[in-house]
Enzyme design. Structure first.
Site, short mmCIF file in Angstrom:
data_model
loop_
_atom_site.label_atom_id
_atom_site.label_comp_id
_atom_site.label_asym_id
_atom_site.label_seq_id
_atom_site.Cartn_x
_atom_site.Cartn_y
_atom_site.Cartn_z
N PHE A 25 0.83 -1.20 0.00
CA PHE A 25 0.00 0.00 0.00
C PHE A 25 0.87 1.26 0.00
O PHE A 25 1.74 1.41 0.85
CB PHE A 25 -0.89 -0.03 1.25
CG PHE A 25 -1.88 1.09 1.36
CD1 PHE A 25 -3.05 1.08 0.63
CD2 PHE A 25 -1.65 2.15 2.22
CE1 PHE A 25 -3.97 2.10 0.73
CE2 PHE A 25 -2.56 3.19 2.35
CZ PHE A 25 -3.72 3.17 1.59
N SER A 93 3.34 -6.93 2.62
CA SER A 93 2.35 -6.08 3.29
C SER A 93 0.99 -6.23 2.62
O SER A 93 0.46 -7.35 2.55
CB SER A 93 2.85 -4.63 3.28
OG SER A 93 2.11 -3.83 4.15
N MET A 94 0.38 -5.16 2.09
CA MET A 94 -0.90 -5.30 1.41
C MET A 94 -0.78 -6.21 0.19
O MET A 94 -1.76 -6.84 -0.23
CB MET A 94 -1.45 -3.94 0.98
CG MET A 94 -2.82 -4.02 0.32
SD MET A 94 -3.36 -2.50 -0.47
CE MET A 94 -2.33 -2.47 -1.95
N ASP A 194 8.40 -4.68 13.56
CA ASP A 194 7.70 -4.12 12.40
C ASP A 194 6.86 -2.96 12.90
O ASP A 194 5.96 -3.15 13.72
CB ASP A 194 6.82 -5.21 11.77
CG ASP A 194 6.17 -4.78 10.46
OD1 ASP A 194 5.94 -3.57 10.28
OD2 ASP A 194 5.86 -5.66 9.64
N HIS A 224 9.73 -3.47 8.50
CA HIS A 224 8.60 -3.88 7.66
C HIS A 224 9.00 -4.22 6.23
O HIS A 224 8.61 -5.27 5.70
CB HIS A 224 7.54 -2.76 7.64
CG HIS A 224 6.33 -3.12 6.87
ND1 HIS A 224 5.48 -4.14 7.23
CD2 HIS A 224 5.79 -2.58 5.73
CE1 HIS A 224 4.49 -4.23 6.38
NE2 HIS A 224 4.66 -3.30 5.45
#
Length: 257
Positions: A25, A93-94, A194, A224
């Site tokens: 994202f 992530s996303m 993270d 992250h």
């Protein structure tokens, strides 16, 4: 609107085993480019698309939502499936959330999943307040560059449009409901520290999927964006070993047509 330098999509024609990589994202393909090139260098067919609304300016992301982002990776997956005998889906992530949605929708056509710090829920009170706050504030400071390595940089937006954040929350809800539908082999790589995605996301994911071939690797030296951090090489090696273990027959057969 011109692309940010480094945000270009990446594709490589290799053998009969394909890998689709999904970025996160407000990020861009740059965060996964070294990973994609590593896989391409080992003979795999690779696709790393740019998600709609990303890679230019944050204002361009405001009118987009998760159906647009998912549609892009779905198109890339279908194209890879025509080109390759089997396709793996990787995500950061996303991007990991989108990978899970592909697994839910395409079933066994997704040969396996490699997820790096995937998100499936809202943890902070700020995220939980987005449905109301987005009507008052158009954007908030972005989440890019959570990297422990000194000098590590990520190409992405300095601000996150709250309408898009609200849509991301909708994606999380859809994916969480469908986690029991995920049966594919799964490799989860998560950072011990993270600042973007809480470790409970990974715990929830592993507790609800129906996959029986599951492995978890804890990344001790990265934040992250682990694909650009100290543990990047470990991520690359573990993911490639995962693909090799599950796709040896197809690799021996060579590329289609």
């Amino acid at each position: 609107m011109p692309l940010m330098p480094g945000a270009e999509p990446y594709r490589h024609d290799g053998g009969a085993t394909g890998v689709l990589l999904c970025h996160g994202f407000t990020g861009s393909p740059q965060s996964l480019r070294p990973w994609a090139e590593y896989l391409a260098g080992r003979g795999l067919t690779v696709s790393l698309p740019l998600l709609p609304g990303h890679g230019t300016r944050w204002q361009d992301m405001r009118p987009t939502g998760w159906p647009d982002w998912y549609a892009e990776v779905d198109r890339e997956f279908r194209a890879l499936s025509k080109r390759c005998d089997q396709v793996f889906v990787f995500g950061l992530s996303m991007g990991g959330t989108l990978a899970l949605r592909l697994a839910q929708k395409h079933g066994a056509a997704v040969r396996g999943l490699v997820l790096v710090n995937p998100s499936v829920k809202a943890d902070s009170w700020q995220l939980k307040a987005v449905p109301l706050v987005r009507h008052l504030v158009p954007s908030v400071p972005g989440i890019v560059r959570d990297i422990a390595r000194e000098g590590g940089t990520e190409v992405g937006y300095e601000r996150a449009p709250l309408d898009a954040v609200h849509s991301l929350r909708g994606l999380w809800q859809v994916v969480r409901r469908g986690l029991p539908q995920v049966t594919q082999p799964l490799l989860l790589l998560r950072s011990r520290v993270d600042h973007v995605v809480h470790p409970s996301n990974g715990e929830l994911l592993l507790s609800r999927v129906s996959s029986t071939d599951v492995a978890e690797v804890v990344l001790e030296r990265s934040y992250h964006v682990a694909t650009l951090d100290h543990d990047a090489e470990l991520v690359f090696e573990k993911s490639h070993a995962f693909v090799r273990r599950l796709s040896a027959p197809a690799e021996e057969g060579g590329a289609r047509g």
